[in-house]
Scaffold this active site. Structure first.
Site, PDB file in Angstrom:
ATOM      1  N   ASN A  90       0.798  -1.204  -0.217  1.00 58.99           N
ATOM      2  CA  ASN A  90      -0.066  -0.027  -0.178  1.00 58.99           C
ATOM      3  C   ASN A  90       0.829   1.157  -0.147  1.00 58.99           C
ATOM      4  O   ASN A  90       1.594   1.403   0.887  1.00 58.99           O
ATOM      5  CB  ASN A  90      -0.801   0.068   1.183  1.00 58.99           C
ATOM      6  N   ASP A 120       0.021   4.466  -0.159  1.00 61.21           N
ATOM      7  CA  ASP A 120      -0.801   5.795   0.240  1.00 61.21           C
ATOM      8  C   ASP A 120      -0.030   6.762   1.204  1.00 61.21           C
ATOM      9  O   ASP A 120      -0.052   8.045   1.028  1.00 61.21           O
ATOM     10  CB  ASP A 120      -1.968   5.298   1.305  1.00 61.21           C
ATOM     11  N   HIS A 121       0.950   6.163   2.037  1.00 64.86           N
ATOM     12  CA  HIS A 121       1.625   7.118   2.946  1.00 64.86           C
ATOM     13  C   HIS A 121       2.940   7.787   2.054  1.00 64.86           C
ATOM     14  O   HIS A 121       3.498   8.842   2.431  1.00 64.86           O
ATOM     15  CB  HIS A 121       2.152   6.721   4.273  1.00 64.86           C
ATOM     16  N   ARG A 129       3.946  18.835   2.018  1.00 63.63           N
ATOM     17  CA  ARG A 129       4.480  20.060   1.354  1.00 63.63           C
ATOM     18  C   ARG A 129       3.475  20.515   0.214  1.00 63.63           C
ATOM     19  O   ARG A 129       4.260  21.578  -0.377  1.00 63.63           O
ATOM     20  CB  ARG A 129       5.958  19.909   0.977  1.00 63.63           C
ATOM     21  N   HIS A 157      -5.616   3.816  -1.581  1.00 68.80           N
ATOM     22  CA  HIS A 157      -7.105   4.099  -1.133  1.00 68.80           C
ATOM     23  C   HIS A 157      -7.134   5.492  -1.647  1.00 68.80           C
ATOM     24  O   HIS A 157      -6.546   6.293  -1.350  1.00 68.80           O
ATOM     25  CB  HIS A 157      -6.974   3.959   0.234  1.00 68.80           C
ATOM     26  N   ARG A 205      -9.287   8.087  -0.939  1.00 67.60           N
ATOM     27  CA  ARG A 205     -10.467   8.611   0.115  1.00 67.60           C
ATOM     28  C   ARG A 205     -11.169   9.587  -0.485  1.00 67.60           C
ATOM     29  O   ARG A 205     -10.397  10.543  -1.375  1.00 67.60           O
ATOM     30  CB  ARG A 205      -9.609   8.852   1.320  1.00 67.60           C
ATOM     31  N   ARG A 239      -7.100  12.678   1.007  1.00 64.34           N
ATOM     32  CA  ARG A 239      -5.882  13.192   2.162  1.00 64.34           C
ATOM     33  C   ARG A 239      -4.429  12.780   1.525  1.00 64.34           C
ATOM     34  O   ARG A 239      -3.553  13.139   1.797  1.00 64.34           O
ATOM     35  CB  ARG A 239      -6.081  12.808   3.299  1.00 64.34           C
ATOM     36  N   HIS A 240      -4.419  11.550   0.841  1.00 63.12           N
ATOM     37  CA  HIS A 240      -3.354  10.948   0.321  1.00 63.12           C
ATOM     38  C   HIS A 240      -3.381  10.956  -1.249  1.00 63.12           C
ATOM     39  O   HIS A 240      -2.968  11.763  -1.959  1.00 63.12           O
ATOM     40  CB  HIS A 240      -2.610   9.912   1.086  1.00 63.12           C
ATOM     41  N   GLU A 283      -8.755   0.690  -3.454  1.00 61.60           N
ATOM     42  CA  GLU A 283      -9.605   0.591  -2.090  1.00 61.60           C
ATOM     43  C   GLU A 283     -10.383   1.710  -2.339  1.00 61.60           C
ATOM     44  O   GLU A 283      -9.876   2.873  -2.601  1.00 61.60           O
ATOM     45  CB  GLU A 283      -8.591   0.448  -1.021  1.00 61.60           C
ATOM     46  N   THR A 288      -7.646   6.162  10.228  1.00 58.90           N
ATOM     47  CA  THR A 288      -7.217   4.968   8.993  1.00 58.90           C
ATOM     48  C   THR A 288      -8.527   4.277   9.001  1.00 58.90           C
ATOM     49  O   THR A 288      -9.619   4.478   9.778  1.00 58.90           O
ATOM     50  CB  THR A 288      -6.240   4.189   9.597  1.00 58.90           C
ATOM     51  N   THR A 289      -8.662   3.226   8.516  1.00 62.62           N
ATOM     52  CA  THR A 289     -10.000   2.480   8.104  1.00 62.62           C
ATOM     53  C   THR A 289     -10.309   1.719   9.454  1.00 62.62           C
ATOM     54  O   THR A 289      -9.540   0.693   9.628  1.00 62.62           O
ATOM     55  CB  THR A 289     -10.040   1.606   7.164  1.00 62.62           C
ATOM     56  N   GLU A 304     -11.163  -9.551   2.319  1.00 64.28           N
ATOM     57  CA  GLU A 304     -10.124  -9.114   3.052  1.00 64.28           C
ATOM     58  C   GLU A 304     -10.656  -8.997   4.684  1.00 64.28           C
ATOM     59  O   GLU A 304     -11.273  -8.128   4.872  1.00 64.28           O
ATOM     60  CB  GLU A 304      -9.497  -7.886   2.437  1.00 64.28           C
ATOM     61  N   HIS A 336      -4.134  -4.888   7.514  1.00 64.64           N
ATOM     62  CA  HIS A 336      -4.148  -3.591   8.529  1.00 64.64           C
ATOM     63  C   HIS A 336      -3.406  -3.657   9.812  1.00 64.64           C
ATOM     64  O   HIS A 336      -3.397  -4.769  10.523  1.00 64.64           O
ATOM     65  CB  HIS A 336      -5.938  -3.577   8.918  1.00 64.64           C
ATOM     66  N   GLY A 337      -2.334  -2.993   9.865  1.00 59.12           N
ATOM     67  CA  GLY A 337      -1.625  -2.754  11.059  1.00 59.12           C
ATOM     68  C   GLY A 337      -0.463  -3.856  11.303  1.00 59.12           C
ATOM     69  O   GLY A 337      -0.021  -3.668  12.071  1.00 59.12           O
ATOM     70  N   GLY A 359       0.891  -1.464   4.529  1.00 59.49           N
ATOM     71  CA  GLY A 359       1.171  -0.153   4.211  1.00 59.49           C
ATOM     72  C   GLY A 359       2.076   0.460   5.169  1.00 59.49           C
ATOM     73  O   GLY A 359       3.211   0.790   4.936  1.00 59.49           O
TER      74      GLY A 359
HETATM   75  N1  PXP Z   1      -6.234  -3.375   3.718  1.00 64.47           N
HETATM   76  C1  PXP Z   1      -7.003  -2.326   3.966  1.00 64.47           C
HETATM   77  C2  PXP Z   1      -8.516  -2.714   3.313  1.00 64.47           C
HETATM   78  C3  PXP Z   1      -6.838  -1.118   4.147  1.00 64.47           C
HETATM   79  O1  PXP Z   1      -7.694   0.028   4.060  1.00 64.47           O
HETATM   80  C4  PXP Z   1      -5.466  -0.635   4.638  1.00 64.47           C
HETATM   81  C5  PXP Z   1      -5.185   0.654   5.058  1.00 64.47           C
HETATM   82  O2  PXP Z   1      -5.365   1.412   3.974  1.00 64.47           O
HETATM   83  C6  PXP Z   1      -4.564  -1.621   4.660  1.00 64.47           C
HETATM   84  C7  PXP Z   1      -4.841  -3.030   4.376  1.00 64.47           C
HETATM   85  C8  PXP Z   1      -3.110  -1.570   5.300  1.00 64.47           C
HETATM   86  O3  PXP Z   1      -3.182  -0.985   6.643  1.00 64.47           O
HETATM   87  P1  PXP Z   1      -1.711  -0.602   7.009  1.00 64.47           P
HETATM   88  O4  PXP Z   1      -1.425   0.750   6.442  1.00 64.47           O
HETATM   89  O5  PXP Z   1      -2.146  -0.436   8.553  1.00 64.47           O
HETATM   90  O6  PXP Z   1      -0.690  -1.578   6.909  1.00 64.47           O
END
Ligand code: PXP
Length: 277
Positions: free
Chosen positions: A19, A21-22, A30, A55, A57, A61-62, A82, A112-113, A163, A206-207, A244
């Site tokens: 992922n 996004d970050h 910036r 994602h 959103r 935001r990202h 996503e 976050t989600t 998922e 996630h996480g 991510g």
């Molecule tokens: N899966 C889904 C559906 C998510 O929304 C996210 C966060 O955007 C992730 C996985 C990844 O989560 P993390 O960034 O905490 O690894």
């Protein structure tokens, strides 16, 4: 043993969705054009990412709309888009035609989600979205908690994949709460098993993190401690992991290429060890 590049794709381990996004979060801090999430995606693919996840959103935001177009134009592996189940997002997905879509709940104020979709409570909306996206050629996954009723509902509305949200498991791991971790792992295993028995392809995310991501001085960092990524990757019913935040955080220390290799190696080794036991 160290694993790199193509060695990692040859084994029976969950595919890794990276992922990005970050990367966009840092860019947007910036307001400019650097670092570029598309450049990060290309490097991630070179380093062994099987899928690029992002994602879009509602508040942008990202990831932004123009990132989505450039990802589609340049990334040579499947994109996992996503998005929330809104008309705006479904229109954008149809126009983009990514290989994979993961529908997620979205609340504007959340960091976050936070939880999974309520598929049970909005069956017809979910069924319509699944049908619409299937017609656009996308493989749809629903992001849900490991709740039997939601898993059943996901199968009934016609989603080919789910998922399962590993956020609670990941938090228990970060907190060193062994009882909660064992409870969440059992719930995840049961959810995956149910999903598979209903004919669904089962993903998780996630996480998830590595042990070297724990803070300095954390008393939990001890030899033999298993990472949350390894705990989940070891489960034979997990066919994809989407990671991510911790992966990008890890990349700040070791670089993106090595961070991806570290997460892939963690998943491969965990799965190999589990299947040889
Ligand atoms: N899966 C889904 C559906 C998510 O929304 C996210 C966060 O955007 C992730 C996985 C990844 O989560 P993390 O960034 O905490 O690894």
């Amino acid at each position: 043993m160290t694993y790199s590049g193509s060695q990692l794709t040859a084994v029976d381990a969950p595919l890794l969705g990276v992922n990005i996004d970050h990367i966009a979060t840092v860019r947007n801090a910036r307001g400019g054009r650097f670092p570029d999430p598309v450049a990060a995606a290309l490097l991630a693919v070179e380093a062994g990412a099987d899928i690029i996840t992002f994602h879009l959103r509602e508040d942008r935001r990202h990831i932004r709309d123009e990132d989505v177009q450039r990802l589609k134009a340049h990334v040579p592996v499947p994109l996992n888009f996503e998005a929330a189940v809104t008309d705006e997002m479904l229109d954008i997905i149809e126009r983009t035609a990514p290989e994979h879509v993961c529908l997620v709940p979205e609340r504007r104020q959340e960091i976050t989600t936070e939880g999974g979709l309520d598929v049970l409570g909005q069956r017809s909306r979910m069924q319509d979205a699944c049908q619409r996206l299937a017609r656009a050629g996308c493989r749809v996954s629903l992001f849900i908690g490991a709740d039997p009723a939601q898993i059943q509902a996901a199968a009934e509305v016609g989603a080919p994949c789910i998922e399962l949200h590993t956020g609670a498991l990941a938090n228990a791991w970060w907190d060193g709460d062994a009882a909660m971790l064992a409870h969440e792992l059992d719930r995840l295993k049961a959810g995956l098993k149910l999903g598979r028995s209903l004919g669904l392809r089962t993903h998780a995310g996630h996480g998830l993190a590595l042990t070297q991501n724990l803070p300095v001085g954390d008393e939990l960092v001890k030899p033999g401690q298993v990472s949350s990524t390894a705990l989940v990757a070891a489960l034979p019913d997990v066919s994809e992991l989407h990671i991510g935040h911790a992966l990008m955080g890890h990349a700040l220390f070791v670089g993106l290429r090595e961070a991806i290799a570290d997460f892939k190696a963690e998943a491969v080794i965990a799965r190999r060890q589990a299947s040889s036991n």
